[in-house]
Motif scaffolding. Structure first.
Motif, PDB file in Angstrom:
ATOM      1  N   ASP A 148      29.485  91.114  -5.376  1.00 24.45           N
ATOM      2  CA  ASP A 148      29.075  92.028  -5.811  1.00 24.45           C
ATOM      3  C   ASP A 148      30.541  92.929  -6.003  1.00 24.45           C
ATOM      4  O   ASP A 148      30.414  93.773  -7.564  1.00 24.45           O
ATOM      5  N   PHE A 149      31.044  93.505  -5.472  1.00 23.76           N
ATOM      6  CA  PHE A 149      32.375  94.345  -5.804  1.00 23.76           C
ATOM      7  C   PHE A 149      32.759  93.029  -3.954  1.00 23.76           C
ATOM      8  O   PHE A 149      32.476  93.317  -3.069  1.00 23.76           O
ATOM      9  N   PRO A 150      34.113  93.461  -4.321  1.00 27.36           N
ATOM     10  CA  PRO A 150      35.372  92.890  -3.806  1.00 27.36           C
ATOM     11  C   PRO A 150      35.805  94.015  -2.373  1.00 27.36           C
ATOM     12  O   PRO A 150      35.904  95.125  -2.699  1.00 27.36           O
ATOM     13  N   THR A 151      35.582  93.386  -1.077  1.00 24.39           N
ATOM     14  CA  THR A 151      35.840  94.256   0.160  1.00 24.39           C
ATOM     15  C   THR A 151      36.458  93.515   0.775  1.00 24.39           C
ATOM     16  O   THR A 151      35.652  92.085   0.755  1.00 24.39           O
ATOM     17  N   THR A 152      37.135  93.860   1.392  1.00 22.77           N
ATOM     18  CA  THR A 152      37.784  93.191   3.261  1.00 22.77           C
ATOM     19  C   THR A 152      37.353  93.566   4.806  1.00 22.77           C
ATOM     20  O   THR A 152      37.919  93.498   5.548  1.00 22.77           O
ATOM     21  N   THR A 153      36.247  94.624   4.463  1.00 25.52           N
ATOM     22  CA  THR A 153      35.596  95.523   5.342  1.00 25.52           C
ATOM     23  C   THR A 153      34.599  94.134   5.736  1.00 25.52           C
ATOM     24  O   THR A 153      34.067  93.740   5.849  1.00 25.52           O
ATOM     25  N   PRO A 154      34.804  94.111   7.425  1.00 26.66           N
ATOM     26  CA  PRO A 154      33.692  92.911   7.978  1.00 26.66           C
ATOM     27  C   PRO A 154      32.797  93.603   8.438  1.00 26.66           C
ATOM     28  O   PRO A 154      32.026  94.657   7.817  1.00 26.66           O
ATOM     29  N   PRO A 155      31.094  92.653   7.993  1.00 28.00           N
ATOM     30  CA  PRO A 155      30.383  92.938   7.546  1.00 28.00           C
ATOM     31  C   PRO A 155      29.468  93.991   9.125  1.00 28.00           C
ATOM     32  O   PRO A 155      28.864  94.440   8.406  1.00 28.00           O
ATOM     33  N   GLY A 156      29.980  94.022  10.237  1.00 27.45           N
ATOM     34  CA  GLY A 156      29.251  94.437  11.078  1.00 27.45           C
ATOM     35  C   GLY A 156      30.171  96.039  10.904  1.00 27.45           C
ATOM     36  O   GLY A 156      28.550  97.423  10.933  1.00 27.45           O
ATOM     37  N   PHE A 157      30.908  96.894  10.082  1.00 23.72           N
ATOM     38  CA  PHE A 157      30.842  97.335   9.652  1.00 23.72           C
ATOM     39  C   PHE A 157      30.260  97.821   8.376  1.00 23.72           C
ATOM     40  O   PHE A 157      28.771  99.143   8.005  1.00 23.72           O
ATOM     41  N   ASN A 158      30.154  97.036   7.487  1.00 19.79           N
ATOM     42  CA  ASN A 158      29.026  97.305   6.317  1.00 19.79           C
ATOM     43  C   ASN A 158      28.064  97.741   6.683  1.00 19.79           C
ATOM     44  O   ASN A 158      27.368  98.543   5.727  1.00 19.79           O
ATOM     45  N   LEU A 159      27.555  96.622   7.869  1.00 15.53           N
ATOM     46  CA  LEU A 159      25.916  96.904   7.762  1.00 15.53           C
ATOM     47  C   LEU A 159      25.870  98.285   9.017  1.00 15.53           C
ATOM     48  O   LEU A 159      24.058  98.926   8.800  1.00 15.53           O
ATOM     49  N   GLY A 160      26.597  98.715   9.129  1.00 13.86           N
ATOM     50  CA  GLY A 160      26.125 100.069   9.644  1.00 13.86           C
ATOM     51  C   GLY A 160      26.434 100.991   9.152  1.00 13.86           C
ATOM     52  O   GLY A 160      25.808 102.362   9.300  1.00 13.86           O
ATOM     53  N   ALA A 161      27.061 100.571   7.621  1.00 12.08           N
ATOM     54  CA  ALA A 161      27.105 101.483   6.752  1.00 12.08           C
ATOM     55  C   ALA A 161      25.998 101.616   5.839  1.00 12.08           C
ATOM     56  O   ALA A 161      25.299 103.061   5.693  1.00 12.08           O
ATOM     57  N   LYS A 162      25.225 100.933   5.571  1.00  9.12           N
ATOM     58  CA  LYS A 162      24.297 100.894   5.275  1.00  9.12           C
ATOM     59  C   LYS A 162      23.166 100.760   5.819  1.00  9.12           C
ATOM     60  O   LYS A 162      22.120 101.697   5.724  1.00  9.12           O
ATOM     61  N   TYR A 163      22.787 100.628   6.940  1.00 10.34           N
ATOM     62  CA  TYR A 163      21.861 101.324   7.959  1.00 10.34           C
ATOM     63  C   TYR A 163      21.688 102.648   8.475  1.00 10.34           C
ATOM     64  O   TYR A 163      20.034 103.188   8.185  1.00 10.34           O
ATOM     65  N   ALA A 164      23.055 102.980   8.180  1.00 11.74           N
ATOM     66  CA  ALA A 164      22.958 104.120   8.825  1.00 11.74           C
ATOM     67  C   ALA A 164      22.138 105.157   7.596  1.00 11.74           C
ATOM     68  O   ALA A 164      21.355 106.010   7.773  1.00 11.74           O
ATOM     69  N   PHE A 165      22.452 104.540   6.385  1.00 15.07           N
ATOM     70  CA  PHE A 165      22.052 105.886   5.327  1.00 15.07           C
ATOM     71  C   PHE A 165      20.169 105.106   5.463  1.00 15.07           C
ATOM     72  O   PHE A 165      19.784 106.039   4.569  1.00 15.07           O
ATOM     73  N   GLU A 166      20.370 103.649   5.358  1.00 13.96           N
ATOM     74  CA  GLU A 166      18.554 103.795   5.350  1.00 13.96           C
ATOM     75  C   GLU A 166      17.739 104.369   6.107  1.00 13.96           C
ATOM     76  O   GLU A 166      16.695 104.739   5.556  1.00 13.96           O
ATOM     77  N   LEU A 167      18.222 104.820   7.459  1.00 14.45           N
ATOM     78  CA  LEU A 167      17.622 105.145   8.136  1.00 14.45           C
ATOM     79  C   LEU A 167      17.924 106.892   8.043  1.00 14.45           C
ATOM     80  O   LEU A 167      16.645 107.544   8.795  1.00 14.45           O
ATOM     81  N   PHE A 168      18.731 107.306   7.962  1.00 14.02           N
ATOM     82  CA  PHE A 168      18.710 109.201   7.465  1.00 14.02           C
ATOM     83  C   PHE A 168      19.110 109.710   7.084  1.00 14.02           C
ATOM     84  O   PHE A 168      19.281 110.559   6.683  1.00 14.02           O
ATOM     85  N   GLY A 169      18.684 108.633   5.974  1.00 15.28           N
ATOM     86  CA  GLY A 169      19.425 109.566   4.292  1.00 15.28           C
ATOM     87  C   GLY A 169      20.816 109.405   3.816  1.00 15.28           C
ATOM     88  O   GLY A 169      21.828 108.607   4.964  1.00 15.28           O
ATOM     89  N   THR A 170      20.754 109.566   2.808  1.00 17.20           N
ATOM     90  CA  THR A 170      22.072 108.991   1.806  1.00 17.20           C
ATOM     91  C   THR A 170      23.349 110.508   2.355  1.00 17.20           C
ATOM     92  O   THR A 170      22.948 111.348   1.358  1.00 17.20           O
ATOM     93  N   ASN A 171      23.800 111.011   3.264  1.00 16.67           N
ATOM     94  CA  ASN A 171      24.368 111.932   3.556  1.00 16.67           C
ATOM     95  C   ASN A 171      25.562 111.804   4.469  1.00 16.67           C
ATOM     96  O   ASN A 171      25.562 110.499   5.749  1.00 16.67           O
ATOM     97  N   TRP A 172      26.771 112.541   4.890  1.00 12.05           N
ATOM     98  CA  TRP A 172      27.281 112.034   6.063  1.00 12.05           C
ATOM     99  C   TRP A 172      26.883 112.879   7.444  1.00 12.05           C
ATOM    100  O   TRP A 172      27.426 111.439   8.309  1.00 12.05           O
ATOM    101  N   ASP A 173      25.542 113.233   7.274  1.00 11.18           N
ATOM    102  CA  ASP A 173      24.889 113.022   8.856  1.00 11.18           C
ATOM    103  C   ASP A 173      24.159 112.123   9.447  1.00 11.18           C
ATOM    104  O   ASP A 173      24.589 111.694  10.489  1.00 11.18           O
ATOM    105  N   ALA A 174      24.252 111.110   8.546  1.00 12.49           N
ATOM    106  CA  ALA A 174      23.612 109.669   9.019  1.00 12.49           C
ATOM    107  C   ALA A 174      24.861 108.949   9.271  1.00 12.49           C
ATOM    108  O   ALA A 174      24.305 108.429  10.244  1.00 12.49           O
ATOM    109  N   THR A 175      26.234 108.900   9.319  1.00 16.59           N
ATOM    110  CA  THR A 175      26.916 108.258   9.569  1.00 16.59           C
ATOM    111  C   THR A 175      27.149 108.257  10.899  1.00 16.59           C
ATOM    112  O   THR A 175      27.967 107.822  11.800  1.00 16.59           O
ATOM    113  N   LEU A 176      27.098 109.788  11.249  1.00 20.31           N
ATOM    114  CA  LEU A 176      27.741 110.501  12.406  1.00 20.31           C
ATOM    115  C   LEU A 176      26.393 110.417  13.326  1.00 20.31           C
ATOM    116  O   LEU A 176      27.063 109.468  14.683  1.00 20.31           O
TER     117      LEU A 176
END
Length: 605
Positions: A148-176
C-alpha cells in the motif's frame, strides 16, 4: 570466637586485597588521568579553531573533541587502574552470591531503560524520526508496507514501529518504551550467551552492557541499523555456543530464535551474518542434518511471522532488490562514501583498535594448521567474520562507527575473556578498550550527536533545546523553539485551509500528529534511491498529482538560492515544476510555506 583456620583465611583474604606499591602507583596515575580528562572536557571551548577541518560548526567540533578526549583519557585511566580493579574483583568474588548477580542485572536493565527514555525524549530529528513515525502510523491506518506504500525498510523495523503504537498508543514515548524493552531483553540474552562461553559473570555483564551502549544508547530510538546489529551480535554468539554445545536445547532455541529475528532485519548486515554463521557452523558441527533442520525451521518461522502480519514476501524482496545497488553494495553512495574525511579516518582507526584481540588468532591458527586441526581452524574463522561485518556495516550503513561494531565487540570479548586466547597484556589492553567504548558511547548518546547528524536546526539545536511539549504525539519531548513555532504554524494552516493535505520533507510526522491519513501508494518519506528506486520517481510524482491535494505544507527554505532547500530535500526539478504548475504559494508564516491548489480557469460563456 572464630577458629584459628577462619582467622587465617580472613587474614589471607585481607592480604590478597592489599595493593602492592606498583599497583598503587598505577591506580593513582589512573585516577589523576580521569580527573584531567573530566577537566579537559569541561574546558573545551566551542570556538576552538585548531581543528577546523573536523567541522565548520563550532559546537559540533567541541562535541567531537570531547569525545576524543574521553576516549583517550578513559583508555589510559582504565589501563592504569586494571591491576587494582582485578585485585578488587578477586576479593569480592570470594563473597559473591547469586542474589547479587540478579540485582546487578536488574540495575543495568533499569539504567538502560532510564537512559534510553530520558535521552530519547530530548531533541527531534526531522528526517529519520519522520521515517519511524510515518512507518508506524501508516500501519495503524491499515496500510501494508511494500504493497500500500513503497518502502525499503525491513519488516522487523516496520513491525517494531507498528507494535509500539499498538501497545503504548500513537506517541513518541511508545517507540522509546519499545526500544527500552528490546534493549533490556537483548542485554539479558547476550549476558546469558556469554556466560555459556566460559566468561565469568562480571565480564559477561560488562560486555553485554558495552554492546548495548554501542548500538542502542548511542541512538536512543528505534531504528533499523542498531536493531539489526544487536541481533547480529546475538546470532554470532548463538553460533559460537552451538559450535561447542550443539546438544543443548536452550542453545538450539537461541540459535533458531536469533536466526528468525535477524532474518527480519536489514538485509545487508543480516545477510552477511547469517550466511557466514550458518556456513561456518555446517563445517564445524558433527550433526549437520540437525543444524539444517533447525535453520529451515527458523526460516519457516520467519515466513509465518510475515504471513500473520500480512507482509508480502515477493513485494518485500522486490523492494530490497530495487535499491540494492545504491544502498547495499560496497560502493553505496550513502554509506562510507558519504562520510567526511575525518569521520572515515576516525571510523577505520576505531575498528582497528577494536580488532586488537584478533592478533591472538595468528599464532593460534598457525599451530592449528601445523596440527591439522581443521575444525579448530574453521572455528577460528568466526572471529574474522566479525571484523568483516563491521567493515561492511561501515561501508553501507552510514551510521555512527560504534553501531557497526557490536559483533566485533562480542568476538573480542569471547576471545579475550572466554576462550582466553590472548595473554595478560592484550587482556589488559582490551579491558581499557571496552571501558573506552562504554564511556564514549554514553557521552555520544547523552549529547544526542546522532540527532545532530539528522539535521542541525531541523530540528536539532545545541542551545535552544529545552522547550517541553505538553501534549500530543510528542508529549514529554524537549525540543527547540523553532519546532514549537513550526507546529503552531502548521496547526493554524490546517485550521484555515481545506484538505486533503500534503506535508513536505521533515514534516511528514504531522499526519500522525493531527490524525490525518497518509497518502496511499506514496512513500513514507521522499528519498529517491533509498525509500524507493530511482526508476519509479516519475511514476510516484504522477501518483502524487493524482491525489489532488488541496493544501501543501513545506518548511520555508532558509536560503532562497540553495540548490536543494531544506524544505524540499531530494525533490527533483520535475516534482518542483509540478508544484509550481498546480499551486500558488502563501508565505505569510515565518517558518512554513503553504501551497494552495490553483482554481481551474472557467471556460468561455
Amino acid at each position: 570466637m572464630p577458629s584459628s583456620s577462619e582467622v587465617a583465611t580472613l587474614e589471607d583474604a585481607l592480604e590478597d586485597r592489599k595493593l602492592s606499591r606498583v599497583e598503587w602507583v598505577w591506580a593513582l596515575t589512573g585516577l589523576a588521568v580521569l580527573a584531567l580528562t573530566a577537566m579537559t572536557c569541561f574546558l573545551v571551548p566551542p570556538s576552538f579553531a585548531l581543528f577546523r577541518r573536523m567541522s565548520g560548526d563550532g559546537f559540533y567540533r567541541r562535541a567531537l573533541l570531547r569525545l576524543d578526549v574521553i576516549h583517550t583519557g578513559v583508555f589510559l585511566a582504565a589501563f592504569c587502574l586494571a591491576p587494582a580493579f582485578a585485585r578488587t574483583v578477586r576479593f569480592f568474588r570470594q563473597h559473591w552470591r547469586d542474589a547479587y548477580t540478579y540485582l546487578a542485572l536488574l540495575g543495568v536493565c533499569a539504567f538502560l531503560w532510564v537512559f534510553l527514555i530520558h535521552a530519547g525524549r530530548w531533541q527531534f530529528g526531522g528526517f529519520d524520526f519522520n521515517v519511524l513515525i510515518e512507518t508506524g502510523w501508516r500501519q495503524i491506518l491499515g496500510q501494508r508496507p511494500y504493497v500500500d506504500f513503497p518502502t525499503t525498510t525491513p519488516p522487523g523495523f516496520n513491525l517494531g514501529a507498528k507494535y509500539a503504537f499498538e501497545l503504548f498508543g500513537t506517541n513518541w514515548d511508545a517507540t522509546l518504551y519499545f526500544s527500552a524493552i528490546f534493549a533490556c531483553l537483548t542485554f539479558l540474552w547476550i549476558y546469558w550467551l556469554m556466560s555459556l562461553l566460559s566468561m565469568d559473570r562480571l565480564t559477561s555483564l560488562a560486555m553485554a552492557f558495552a554492546i548495548e551502549c554501542a548500538a542502542m544508547l548511542t541512538l536512543c530510538f528505534w531504528w533499523y541499523n542498531n536493531s539489526v546489529l544487536i541481533l547480529a551480535a546475538i546470532f554470532f554468539l548463538s553460533c559460537l555456543a552451538y559450535a561447542s554445545q550443539s546438544r543443548s536445547v536452550p542453545v538450539q532455541c537461541s540459535y533458531v530464535l536469533s536466526l528468525t529475528l535477524l532474518s527480519l532485519m536489514k538485509p545487508n548486515i543480516a545477510g552477511l551474518t547469517l550466511v557466514g554463521g550458518v556456513a561456518l557452523l555446517l563445517l564445524v558441527t558433527d550433526r549437520r542434518m540437525r543444524l539444517i533442520l533447525l535453520t529451515l525451521g527458523a526460516a519457516a518461522t520467519a515466513v509465518v511471522v510475515l504471513a500473520i502480519n500480512h507482509v508480502s514476501i515477493p513485494a518485500m524482496l522486490e523492494s530490497y532488490l530495487s535499491v540494492a545497488k545504491s544502498r547495499g553494495g560496497i560502493g553505496a553512495r550513502l554509506g562510507y562514501r558519504q562520510m567526511t574525511k575525518f569521520d572515515k579516518h576516525s571510523a577505520l582507526c576505531w575498528i582497528a583498535v577494536l580488532s586488537t584481540p584478533l592478533l591472538g588468532l595468528v599464532p593460534r591458527t598457525i599451530r592449528l594448521i601445523n596440527r591439522r586441526d581443521w575444525r579448530g581452524v574453521v572455528l577460528s574463522l568466526f572471529f574474522p567474520l566479525a571484523l568483516l561485518v563491521a567493515l561492511y556495516g561501515l561501508a553501507t550503513n552510514g551510521e555512527f562507527r560504534d553501531v557497526d561494531c557490536t559483533v566485533l565487540l562480542a568476538a573480542g570479548g569471547v576471545m579475550t575473556f572466554g576462550l582466553q586466547w590472548n595473554g595478560a597484556f592484550l587482556r589488559r589492553i582490551y579491558i581499557a578498550i571496552v571501558c573506552t567504548a562504554i564511556a564514549g558511547d554514553l557521552y555520544y548518546g547523552a549529547a544526542r550527536i546522532r540527532v545532530y547528524g539528522i539535521g542541525p536546526q531541523l530540528f536539532f539545536e545545541w542551545q535552544d533545546n529545552q522547550q517541553r511539549v505538553d501534549n500530543g504525539l510528542l508529549k514529554n519531548m524537549r525540543v527547540s523553539s523553532r519546532m514549537i513555532e513550526v507546529e503552531r504554524e502548521v496547526k493554524l494552516a490546517l485550521d484555515t485551509n481545506p484538505g486533503p493535505y500534503y506535508f513536505g520533507a521533515r514534516l511528514d510526522f504531522n499526519y500522525a500528529m493531527f490524525g490525518l491519513r497518509s497518502p496511499d501508494q506514496f512513500p513514507a518519506w521522499w528519498h529517491p534511491g533509498t525509500s524507493f528506486p530511482l526508476s519509479k520517481q516519475t511514476h510516484l510524482i504522477q501518483v502524487w498529482e493524482d491525489h489532488r491535494f488541496q493544501t501543501l505544507i513545506f518548511l520555508k527554505p532558509t536560503f532562497r538560492l540553495d540548490p536543494e532547500p531544506v524544505g524540499y530535500t531530494y525533490y527533483p526539478q520535475e516534482f518542483l515544476d509540478a508544484i509550481d504548475r498546480g499551486y500558488t504559494s502563501d508565505e505569510r508564516y515565518p517558518e512554513i510555506v503553504i501551497y494552495q491548489r490553483r482554481t481551474a480557469n472557467p471556460g468561455p460563456p
